[in-house]
Write a protein that holds these residues in place. Structure first.
Motif, mmCIF file in Angstrom:
data_model
loop_
_atom_site.group_PDB
_atom_site.id
_atom_site.type_symbol
_atom_site.label_atom_id
_atom_site.label_comp_id
_atom_site.label_asym_id
_atom_site.label_seq_id
_atom_site.Cartn_x
_atom_site.Cartn_y
_atom_site.Cartn_z
ATOM 1 N N MET A 1 -33.757 11.878 -4.881
ATOM 2 C CA MET A 1 -32.615 12.559 -5.491
ATOM 3 C C MET A 1 -33.043 13.907 -6.043
ATOM 4 O O MET A 1 -32.347 14.908 -5.901
ATOM 5 C CB MET A 1 -32.055 11.680 -6.621
ATOM 6 C CG MET A 1 -30.877 12.311 -7.337
ATOM 7 S SD MET A 1 -29.382 12.223 -6.337
ATOM 8 C CE MET A 1 -28.615 10.782 -7.086
ATOM 9 N N LYS A 2 -34.211 13.912 -6.656
ATOM 10 C CA LYS A 2 -34.754 15.135 -7.226
ATOM 11 C C LYS A 2 -34.878 16.219 -6.148
ATOM 12 O O LYS A 2 -34.511 17.385 -6.355
ATOM 13 C CB LYS A 2 -36.137 14.833 -7.830
ATOM 14 C CG LYS A 2 -36.830 16.053 -8.405
ATOM 15 C CD LYS A 2 -38.108 15.661 -9.145
ATOM 16 C CE LYS A 2 -39.256 15.387 -8.189
ATOM 17 N NZ LYS A 2 -40.531 15.220 -8.885
ATOM 18 N N GLY A 3 -35.371 15.821 -4.977
ATOM 19 C CA GLY A 3 -35.560 16.790 -3.902
ATOM 20 C C GLY A 3 -34.248 17.232 -3.280
ATOM 21 O O GLY A 3 -34.073 18.401 -2.956
ATOM 22 N N ALA A 4 -33.329 16.304 -3.133
ATOM 23 C CA ALA A 4 -32.101 16.600 -2.402
ATOM 24 C C ALA A 4 -31.078 17.365 -3.251
ATOM 25 O O ALA A 4 -30.541 18.383 -2.813
ATOM 26 C CB ALA A 4 -31.486 15.309 -1.883
ATOM 27 N N LYS B 1 -39.403 21.167 -3.278
ATOM 28 C CA LYS B 1 -38.006 20.751 -3.359
ATOM 29 C C LYS B 1 -37.582 20.706 -4.818
ATOM 30 O O LYS B 1 -38.390 20.291 -5.656
ATOM 31 C CB LYS B 1 -37.841 19.352 -2.738
ATOM 32 C CG LYS B 1 -37.691 19.374 -1.224
ATOM 33 C CD LYS B 1 -37.101 18.072 -0.721
ATOM 34 C CE LYS B 1 -38.224 17.095 -0.378
ATOM 35 N NZ LYS B 1 -37.762 15.910 0.346
ATOM 36 N N PRO B 2 -36.401 21.046 -5.200
ATOM 37 C CA PRO B 2 -35.344 21.501 -4.301
ATOM 38 C C PRO B 2 -35.678 22.845 -3.665
ATOM 39 O O PRO B 2 -36.226 23.719 -4.314
ATOM 40 C CB PRO B 2 -34.117 21.614 -5.213
ATOM 41 C CG PRO B 2 -34.662 21.707 -6.589
ATOM 42 C CD PRO B 2 -35.934 20.946 -6.598
ATOM 43 N N GLY C 1 -31.044 19.382 -5.904
ATOM 44 C CA GLY C 1 -31.244 20.805 -6.154
ATOM 45 C C GLY C 1 -31.048 21.619 -4.896
ATOM 46 O O GLY C 1 -30.507 22.727 -4.916
ATOM 47 N N SER C 2 -31.499 21.067 -3.758
ATOM 48 C CA SER C 2 -31.342 21.767 -2.499
ATOM 49 C C SER C 2 -29.877 21.960 -2.145
ATOM 50 O O SER C 2 -29.521 22.881 -1.414
ATOM 51 C CB SER C 2 -32.045 21.002 -1.370
ATOM 52 O OG SER C 2 -33.389 20.770 -1.719
ATOM 53 N N THR D 1 -31.171 17.373 -10.284
ATOM 54 C CA THR D 1 -32.603 17.351 -9.980
ATOM 55 C C THR D 1 -33.413 17.146 -11.255
ATOM 56 O O THR D 1 -34.339 16.340 -11.304
ATOM 57 C CB THR D 1 -33.020 18.659 -9.281
ATOM 58 O OG1 THR D 1 -32.608 18.589 -7.920
ATOM 59 C CG2 THR D 1 -34.522 18.862 -9.334
ATOM 60 N N HIS E 1 -37.032 10.146 -6.928
ATOM 61 C CA HIS E 1 -37.803 11.241 -6.321
ATOM 62 C C HIS E 1 -36.988 11.896 -5.201
ATOM 63 O O HIS E 1 -36.913 13.127 -5.110
ATOM 64 C CB HIS E 1 -39.109 10.671 -5.776
ATOM 65 C CG HIS E 1 -39.948 11.675 -5.066
ATOM 66 N ND1 HIS E 1 -40.803 12.529 -5.733
ATOM 67 C CD2 HIS E 1 -40.063 11.994 -3.753
ATOM 68 C CE1 HIS E 1 -41.407 13.315 -4.869
ATOM 69 N NE2 HIS E 1 -40.978 13.010 -3.642
#
Lengths: 409, 124
Positions: B54-57, A112-113, B59-60, B67, B52
């Protein structure tokens, strides 16, 4: 058959496990057109959903409150009969995440992302993998099934061939015996006696290690052939009523080596000798004596093949307890006395000891055969003679008895 | 706080995802409020967890800058950096979140109340 690849069937089921609602929503949205999609917010509800819904593929976040992704992955892989493909999805927070994910049993790993195009193509890849795996499994099942059928058929054929061999060999033995023994029951009883003795010897004592199931099977098939060499003895001697001269007896003794040679020739024609090798030994050496005074080779004690030593006892016991034109049947007790007396001279004392333990079983065989009508085998019916002809067969005293009688005199 | 400079989701070319990005952007203040609570309440591990996430969400959803900032904050928390250093990274992240926009003229989703949005974010 790869038809499963051409026909996609129902949509694959994908379970999305992430504690972040935005991530769940994004993944659901990206995949819902092509797949059946459900979401779970943590490890425990993922395990429950996996049990109830049986997804084909799980997108599994690593860092979640409660059960983390690694443990969830381990449990998914170990607790389900048909575990799903698992793709770990993580916003990398530790260097060893990838290693740990694969150690936990994950099939793939996304960082992720997540790029939606990559997510879709990665899942498409796993879908194809699942399809080919299912196809392989179907093929494997078919192969296994085929293999099993072949094995069954081979076993049936083997059993048929073995049965034909058994009957052929036994019939051959009875045909050979029919020249000097009206009923042909001698080989049938001898086979049982020898088998009983061998089984008893296999239970304990010095020969236990030599007698396994293969030995017992070979003995059962080969012991009836012990006197096959009598085919080479002229009628004038074989069927002579009364005592043989020294010269005639020397000729009579040759039935051992004749039989041994006939069977040894048969063994040489085969790659796999099987029971015929034992049959050759028995035919050749069943008139040897423990003290070395037997024939044809004058072997001593354990030089004599074990199978031949066993048949020697069975052969004499049957001759003694059978009625002959020139003698009544001896009682089992009297026959036992005679055999016991010859332990260590004519017979192997270990086998005589085993014989003493088997008297009841011997009796049972004898009574069973007495109650049977003689000449029950079709193959033997040609050998029937009128009662009045019985004098013709007065020479059917086994050679061992003949020898015993002559040595005694 | 330079509120005038806006950052746009890289999803702008994909109308299919526009509404999703809007939902994400609308919910960003909720995420920041939760992080703010954790930071001022001294619950650094919760702050790290939220960073963590926020980092994943982010950018997606097409916000790689967010991110990156969330990653820096997560690292600072995990490495036990000074409060000042953490606060600096937190503010940086906070600023970026305020600047986040869907690039298209934002479609009106005002008919959905913010309470509904919050409920959606917190649900499941």
């Amino acid at each position: 058959m790869l038809h499963t690849i051409i026909h996609p069937g129902p949509a694959r089921k994908i379970l999305i496990v992430d504690d972040d609602a935005d991530v769940r929503r994004l993944f659901c949205h990206a995949l819902r057109e092509e797949y059946a999609v459900r979401a779970a917010t943590d490890g425990r509800s993922a395990l429950k959903a996996a049990r109830l819904w049986a997804p084909d593929l799980v997108l599994l976040d690593i860092l979640m409150p409660g059960l983390d992704g690694y443990e969830t992955c381990r449990r998914l892989k170990s607790s389900l009969a048909n575990p799903p493909q698992i793709i770990m999805v993580s916003a990398k927070s530790a260097a060893d995440e990838l290693t740990r994910a694969f150690q936990a049993g994950a099939d793939d790993y996304l960082i992720k992302p997540v790029d939606i195009a990559e997510l879709r193509s990665r899942i498409a890849l796993h879908s194809r993998l699942l399809e080919s795996r299912a196809a392989t499994r179907a093929l494997q099942c078919e192969l296994d099934d085929h293999h099993l059928q072949l094995k069954q058929r081979a076993a049936e054929w083997t059993a048929q061939i073995t049965a034909v061999q058994d009957v052929t060999v036994f019939t051959l033995a009875k045909v050979a015996e029919s020249r000097d023994n009206e009923t042909g029951e001698h080989v049938a009883r001898l086979r049982e006696y020898a088998q009983i003795l061998a089984k008893e010897l296999s239970r304990e004592g010095p020969y236990a290690s030599q007698i396994d199931d293969a030995f017992l099977a070979d003995l059962y098939r080969s012991s009836p052939l012990h006197d096959i060499g009598k085919v080479g003895i002229p009628d004038s001697i074989l069927l002579k009523p009364g005592r043989l001269t020294e010269e005639e007896f020397e000729i009579m003794k040759r039935h051992t080596s004749i039989g041994g040679n006939i069977l040894q020739d048969a063994v040489l024609q085969l790659n796999h000798s099987g029971f015929l090798a034992m049959a050759a030994l028995i035919a050749h050496f069943h008139h040897e004596r423990w003290d070395g005074l037997g024939y044809p080779a004058g072997l001593v004690a354990e030089e004599i093949p074990l199978a031949a030593r066993i048949v020697a006892v069975a052969d004499v016991y049957d001759a003694l307890t059978s009625k002959r034109p020139y003698k009544e049947a001896w009682t089992p007790a009297r026959a036992r006395e005679m055999i016991d007396a010859k332990a260590g001279t004519q017979f192997d004392p270990v086998i005589v000891a085993a014989f003493d333990r088997c008297l009841d079983a011997f009796d049972e065989v004898r009574r069973m055969h007495e109650s049977r009508t003689p000449l029950t085998l079709g193959a033997m019916s040609f050998a029937r003679h009128g009662e009045s002809d019985s004098a013709e067969y007065s020479a059917d005293l086994p050679c061992s008895l003949r020898l015993m009688a002559q040595l005694a005199n | 706080m330079s509120n005038q400079a806006a950052i746009y989701s890289s999803f702008d070319a994909d109308p299919d995802f526009a509404e999703l990005v809007q939902w994400f952007v609308k919910a960003l203040p909720l995420r920041m409020r939760a992080m703010d609570r954790a930071f001022h309440g001294g619950d650094l591990s919760e702050l790290g967890r939220l960073a963590h996430q926020m980092k994943g969400a982010a950018g997606s959803y097409g916000f790689p800058q967010i991110t990156l900032a969330a990653d820096e904050l997560e690292h600072a928390v995990r490495l036990g950096d000074s409060r000042a250093a953490i606060e600096q990274r937190f503010r940086r992240l906070s600023t970026l979140c305020q600047q986040a926009r869907v690039s298209e003229p934002e479609r009106d989703i005002a008919n959905r109340s913010s309470a509904e949005l919050a409920a959606n974010f917190l649900s499941d």
